[in-house]
Structures are given as C-alpha cells and as structure tokens.
Design a protein around this motif. Structure first.
Motif, PDB file in Angstrom:
ATOM      1  N   ARG A 183       0.824  -1.216   0.000  1.00  0.00           N
ATOM      2  CA  ARG A 183       0.000   0.000   0.000  1.00  0.00           C
ATOM      3  C   ARG A 183       0.856   1.263   0.000  1.00  0.00           C
ATOM      4  NH1 ARG A 183      -5.335  -1.455   3.691  1.00  0.00           N
ATOM      5  NH2 ARG A 183      -5.486  -3.644   2.995  1.00  0.00           N
ATOM      6  N   PHE A 184       1.992   1.182   0.681  1.00  0.00           N
ATOM      7  CA  PHE A 184       2.890   2.338   0.696  1.00  0.00           C
ATOM      8  C   PHE A 184       3.424   2.618  -0.697  1.00  0.00           C
ATOM      9  CE2 PHE A 184       7.451   3.674   1.172  1.00  0.00           C
ATOM     10  CZ  PHE A 184       7.182   5.018   1.399  1.00  0.00           C
ATOM     11  N   PHE A 185       3.868   1.589  -1.423  1.00  0.00           N
ATOM     12  CA  PHE A 185       4.404   1.784  -2.763  1.00  0.00           C
ATOM     13  C   PHE A 185       3.321   2.253  -3.735  1.00  0.00           C
ATOM     14  CE2 PHE A 185       7.695  -1.654  -1.603  1.00  0.00           C
ATOM     15  CZ  PHE A 185       8.519  -0.699  -1.024  1.00  0.00           C
ATOM     16  N   GLN A 186       2.088   1.857  -3.461  1.00  0.00           N
ATOM     17  CA  GLN A 186       0.987   2.315  -4.297  1.00  0.00           C
ATOM     18  C   GLN A 186       0.703   3.794  -4.037  1.00  0.00           C
ATOM     19  OE1 GLN A 186      -2.691   0.214  -3.658  1.00  0.00           O
ATOM     20  NE2 GLN A 186      -3.656   1.036  -5.487  1.00  0.00           N
ATOM     21  N   ALA A 187       0.766   4.201  -2.772  1.00  0.00           N
ATOM     22  CA  ALA A 187       0.499   5.597  -2.417  1.00  0.00           C
ATOM     23  C   ALA A 187       1.671   6.507  -2.763  1.00  0.00           C
ATOM     24  CB  ALA A 187       0.198   5.703  -0.924  1.00  0.00           C
ATOM     25  N   ALA A 188       2.893   5.984  -2.661  1.00  0.00           N
ATOM     26  CA  ALA A 188       4.091   6.779  -2.931  1.00  0.00           C
ATOM     27  C   ALA A 188       5.095   5.929  -3.704  1.00  0.00           C
ATOM     28  CB  ALA A 188       4.706   7.265  -1.620  1.00  0.00           C
ATOM     29  N   PRO A 189       4.927   5.823  -5.032  1.00  0.00           N
ATOM     30  CA  PRO A 189       5.813   4.975  -5.844  1.00  0.00           C
ATOM     31  C   PRO A 189       7.293   5.294  -5.667  1.00  0.00           C
ATOM     32  CG  PRO A 189       3.916   5.695  -7.126  1.00  0.00           C
ATOM     33  CD  PRO A 189       3.864   6.459  -5.841  1.00  0.00           C
ATOM     34  N   ILE A 205      11.834  -4.115   9.886  1.00  0.00           N
ATOM     35  CA  ILE A 205      11.354  -2.736  10.016  1.00  0.00           C
ATOM     36  C   ILE A 205       9.883  -2.729  10.416  1.00  0.00           C
ATOM     37  CG2 ILE A 205      10.881  -0.601   8.767  1.00  0.00           C
ATOM     38  CD1 ILE A 205      13.358  -1.203   7.046  1.00  0.00           C
ATOM     39  N   SER A 206       9.087  -3.578   9.766  1.00  0.00           N
ATOM     40  CA  SER A 206       7.658  -3.652  10.070  1.00  0.00           C
ATOM     41  C   SER A 206       7.426  -4.066  11.517  1.00  0.00           C
ATOM     42  CB  SER A 206       6.980  -4.649   9.127  1.00  0.00           C
ATOM     43  OG  SER A 206       5.620  -4.808   9.459  1.00  0.00           O
ATOM     44  N   ASP A 207       8.154  -5.084  11.971  1.00  0.00           N
ATOM     45  CA  ASP A 207       8.003  -5.549  13.353  1.00  0.00           C
ATOM     46  C   ASP A 207       8.461  -4.486  14.347  1.00  0.00           C
ATOM     47  OD1 ASP A 207       7.049  -7.929  12.379  1.00  0.00           O
ATOM     48  OD2 ASP A 207       8.935  -9.027  12.628  1.00  0.00           O
ATOM     49  N   LYS A 208       9.489  -3.737  13.968  1.00  0.00           N
ATOM     50  CA  LYS A 208       9.997  -2.681  14.843  1.00  0.00           C
ATOM     51  C   LYS A 208       8.960  -1.580  15.019  1.00  0.00           C
ATOM     52  CE  LYS A 208      13.496  -0.968  17.198  1.00  0.00           C
ATOM     53  NZ  LYS A 208      14.048  -1.653  18.400  1.00  0.00           N
ATOM     54  N   VAL A 209       8.265  -1.247  13.949  1.00  0.00           N
ATOM     55  CA  VAL A 209       7.211  -0.241  14.022  1.00  0.00           C
ATOM     56  C   VAL A 209       6.111  -0.701  14.975  1.00  0.00           C
ATOM     57  CG1 VAL A 209       5.403   0.957  12.731  1.00  0.00           C
ATOM     58  CG2 VAL A 209       7.666   0.701  11.724  1.00  0.00           C
ATOM     59  N   SER A 210       5.757  -1.965  14.871  1.00  0.00           N
ATOM     60  CA  SER A 210       4.727  -2.520  15.755  1.00  0.00           C
ATOM     61  C   SER A 210       5.137  -2.375  17.218  1.00  0.00           C
ATOM     62  CB  SER A 210       4.487  -3.998  15.438  1.00  0.00           C
ATOM     63  OG  SER A 210       4.081  -4.167  14.097  1.00  0.00           O
ATOM     64  N   ALA A 211       6.371  -2.710  17.515  1.00  0.00           N
ATOM     65  CA  ALA A 211       6.867  -2.633  18.895  1.00  0.00           C
ATOM     66  C   ALA A 211       6.907  -1.187  19.379  1.00  0.00           C
ATOM     67  CB  ALA A 211       8.253  -3.265  18.981  1.00  0.00           C
ATOM     68  N   MET A 212       7.330  -0.286  18.519  1.00  0.00           N
ATOM     69  CA  MET A 212       7.428   1.127  18.900  1.00  0.00           C
ATOM     70  C   MET A 212       6.057   1.741  19.173  1.00  0.00           C
ATOM     71  SD  MET A 212      10.372   2.753  16.440  1.00  0.00           S
ATOM     72  CE  MET A 212      12.110   2.678  16.909  1.00  0.00           C
ATOM     73  N   ASP A 242       8.628  13.860   2.690  1.00  0.00           N
ATOM     74  CA  ASP A 242       7.237  13.691   2.268  1.00  0.00           C
ATOM     75  C   ASP A 242       6.852  12.220   2.110  1.00  0.00           C
ATOM     76  OD1 ASP A 242       8.713  13.139   0.007  1.00  0.00           O
ATOM     77  OD2 ASP A 242       7.789  14.659  -1.261  1.00  0.00           O
ATOM     78  N   LEU A 243       7.805  11.308   2.315  1.00  0.00           N
ATOM     79  CA  LEU A 243       7.493   9.881   2.296  1.00  0.00           C
ATOM     80  C   LEU A 243       7.072   9.376   3.682  1.00  0.00           C
ATOM     81  CD1 LEU A 243      10.358   8.409   0.064  1.00  0.00           C
ATOM     82  CD2 LEU A 243       7.984   8.834  -0.586  1.00  0.00           C
ATOM     83  N   PHE A 244       7.366  10.151   4.714  1.00  0.00           N
ATOM     84  CA  PHE A 244       7.053   9.718   6.074  1.00  0.00           C
ATOM     85  C   PHE A 244       5.547   9.530   6.266  1.00  0.00           C
ATOM     86  CE2 PHE A 244      11.058  11.803   8.147  1.00  0.00           C
ATOM     87  CZ  PHE A 244      11.858  11.027   7.341  1.00  0.00           C
ATOM     88  N   THR A 245       4.779  10.529   5.845  1.00  0.00           N
ATOM     89  CA  THR A 245       3.331  10.502   6.072  1.00  0.00           C
ATOM     90  C   THR A 245       2.645   9.325   5.387  1.00  0.00           C
ATOM     91  OG1 THR A 245       3.247  12.896   6.432  1.00  0.00           O
ATOM     92  CG2 THR A 245       1.185  11.801   5.838  1.00  0.00           C
ATOM     93  N   PRO A 246       2.898   9.074   4.092  1.00  0.00           N
ATOM     94  CA  PRO A 246       2.224   7.922   3.465  1.00  0.00           C
ATOM     95  C   PRO A 246       2.651   6.582   4.053  1.00  0.00           C
ATOM     96  CG  PRO A 246       3.793   8.929   1.942  1.00  0.00           C
ATOM     97  CD  PRO A 246       3.629   9.871   3.078  1.00  0.00           C
ATOM     98  N   PHE A 247       3.893   6.474   4.547  1.00  0.00           N
ATOM     99  CA  PHE A 247       4.319   5.221   5.167  1.00  0.00           C
ATOM    100  C   PHE A 247       3.529   4.977   6.454  1.00  0.00           C
ATOM    101  CE2 PHE A 247       7.009   2.727   8.061  1.00  0.00           C
ATOM    102  CZ  PHE A 247       7.210   1.597   7.276  1.00  0.00           C
ATOM    103  N   VAL A 254      -3.490  -0.601   7.440  1.00  0.00           N
ATOM    104  CA  VAL A 254      -3.421  -2.062   7.434  1.00  0.00           C
ATOM    105  C   VAL A 254      -3.743  -2.631   8.821  1.00  0.00           C
ATOM    106  CG1 VAL A 254      -1.880  -4.051   7.172  1.00  0.00           C
ATOM    107  CG2 VAL A 254      -1.797  -2.176   5.516  1.00  0.00           C
ATOM    108  N   VAL A 255      -3.126  -2.051   9.852  1.00  0.00           N
ATOM    109  CA  VAL A 255      -3.343  -2.567  11.203  1.00  0.00           C
ATOM    110  C   VAL A 255      -4.791  -2.349  11.647  1.00  0.00           C
ATOM    111  CG1 VAL A 255      -2.667  -2.341  13.627  1.00  0.00           C
ATOM    112  CG2 VAL A 255      -0.932  -2.256  11.839  1.00  0.00           C
ATOM    113  N   SER A 256      -5.394  -1.245  11.221  1.00  0.00           N
ATOM    114  CA  SER A 256      -6.781  -0.954  11.610  1.00  0.00           C
ATOM    115  C   SER A 256      -7.732  -2.029  11.111  1.00  0.00           C
ATOM    116  CB  SER A 256      -7.203   0.417  11.066  1.00  0.00           C
ATOM    117  OG  SER A 256      -6.484   1.455  11.697  1.00  0.00           O
TER     118      SER A 256
END
Length: 267
Positions: A183-189, A205-212, A242-247, A254-256
């Motif tokens: 979804r991130f690559f689709q929103a921000a190629p 990286i994905s798991d780290k975000v979850s933990a944080m 400007d890539l921070f927000t779409p990520f 996805v988590v929601s």
C-alpha cells in the motif's frame, strides 16, 4: 528562551523589615539573598527565564507541589513555536498527553494558565498589554482544549493496543509485513527507490514499528527521543520527508483492518 541570568533588585534589609525579607528557595534554583559591601542592603536575585520564573511563581502561589507542571514546561517551547501549525500543535499535545498520563497526581490544567500568565507578566512587565493577555490566553485555551480531549485516554489506548498485538497470530503479522509495503508503494511509488533491502530487513522494520507503537505509551519520553533521532538519521540519509506521512498512513490503515474495536484502531 533567553539566556539564563539574574535580575538584581534591592529590598529592605532584615534589620529594617524582617517580615518582608525573602529567603533563598533552593527548589527554584533561581534566586538568592546577598548583602552588599556596606551591609545595610540585601539583594534578591529574581528569575529572568520563563521556566525559572514559572517555578518561582508556582511556589509563591502554593502550587509548587504540582509535579505535572514539569512535563508541560518540557514541551512548552515546542508548543509555542508551533502554535500556527495546527497539525504540529496537535502532535505536541498528543505527546504531552502521553507524558501526563505517567503522572500519578491530580491534574488541573487551569492552574498552569494562572502560573503561566503571572510569570509572563513578571518577565515582560514593561511591554505587557491587553494584546499579550489575549494572545497568551488564547494559546493556552487551545492547548487546554486539546489536552482535555486526551486526558485519561492513553492508559485505555495502551491496554487496547497491547491486547491487539497480543491477539495476532503469525499469519496476521505476515499480512501486516506484506500489505504495508504494497500500500505504501501504491500511495508513494517513489518510496520503492529507498526500500531496496532484503525481505528479511523489510520484515524487521515492520516488526519494529509494531513494537514502537506500543512502547511509546510505556516510555513516551524515551521513545520521542528515539523517534526524533531516527527521523533525523533518515533525513541525513537523504530520504524525502514527504514519504514519512504515506508510510505511517499505510501502516495505520493495514493494522486498523485487524483491530476489532474503535479504541484499538485509534491507539
């Protein structure tokens, strides 16, 4: 803020009026009493920075025991500097609400305003006018409104988020790891140019975000510093901000979908 300093004011000596002679308050760390060479006058060192003046006035007004004041003072500079940026102001208040949630004391936000206004009037007495009064009152009224909407929520959100992460199985985490990037690559190629690591690294990286996302509820002060440092490192790597927000938006989206209640989604 202004560079730390002292303003010397002459007051009657102890012999002239012992009842009005201020005593040194070690709690403020910003004033003291010293006798001049002739010995017939005493000088009181008055705070000249907002934090020192605030602590001084809080003690004078009988509010020195309000430990949560320190949390607001810690964030106050950033709040004032970003008052014209609605998104950033909301962000600063959200972080402050997490810090306040760790305070085991009663919080009356109106008390901060009373001490704040008294401190500002003291610091810029010559320049202070009705425009200052209105502007600073408006600032705190907005901050108080944002904070009140969050008071009491962080503890419930932390519990809901912990339950969400604890209830996901391996297949659910695998879904998150894969779908976030899709979804991130689709929103921000353009983001594909900066995620060229191995699949293992992307999953880390994905798991780290979850933990944080949960750890920031547990240790807001530590995590804000870590996330700020992480953001600065990415800027240093040349990653467009400007890539921070779409990520982040892709991850939340996805988590929601895996959350079974609105509080977990909000968390």
């Amino acid at each position: 803020g202004a560079k730390a300093g002292k303003l010397t004011v002459e007051v009657p000596s102890a012999d002239q009026d012992s009842k009005t002679t201020p005593k040194h308050d070690s709690a403020t760390g910003s004033r003291g009493i010293s006798r001049n060479p002739k010995g017939n006058k005493e000088r009181m060192l008055v705070p000249t920075t907002f934090p020192d003046m605030f602590r001084f006035n809080a003690a004078v007004m009988g509010l020195g025991a309000s430990s949560w004041f320190a949390e607001v003072l810690h964030s106050f500079d950033a709040i004032v500097r970003n008052v014209s940026n609605t998104y950033r102001l909301q962000e600063e208040c959200d972080v402050l609400s997490l810090r306040l949630a760790k305070c085991v004391c009663s919080i009356e936000l109106s008390e901060y305003k009373a001490v704040m206004m008294a401190s500002l009037r003291s610091l810029i007495a010559k320049a202070w006018d009705s425009d200052h009064e209105v502007a600073w009152s408006w600032l705190w009224d907005n901050v108080e409104r944002l904070l009140k909407s969050m008071l009491g929520k962080p503890a419930k959100q932390e519990k809901a988020l912990a339950k969400l992460w604890g209830g996901l199985d391996d297949s659910s985490f695998a879904f998150v790891r894969a779908e976030v990037y899709a979804r991130f690559f689709q929103a921000a190629p353009g983001g594909m140019n900066y995620f060229r690591q191995s699949v293992t690294r992307l999953h880390f990286i994905s798991d780290k975000v979850s933990a944080m996302s949960l750890q920031i509820y547990k240790e807001p002060e530590v995590m804000v510093d870590e996330l700020s440092a992480l953001g600065l490192r990415h800027v240093g790597y040349g990653i467009p901000t400007d890539l921070f927000t779409p990520f982040v938006a892709s991850y939340v989206e996805v988590v929601s979908e895996l959350a079974d209640d609105s509080l977990a989604q909000e968390s």
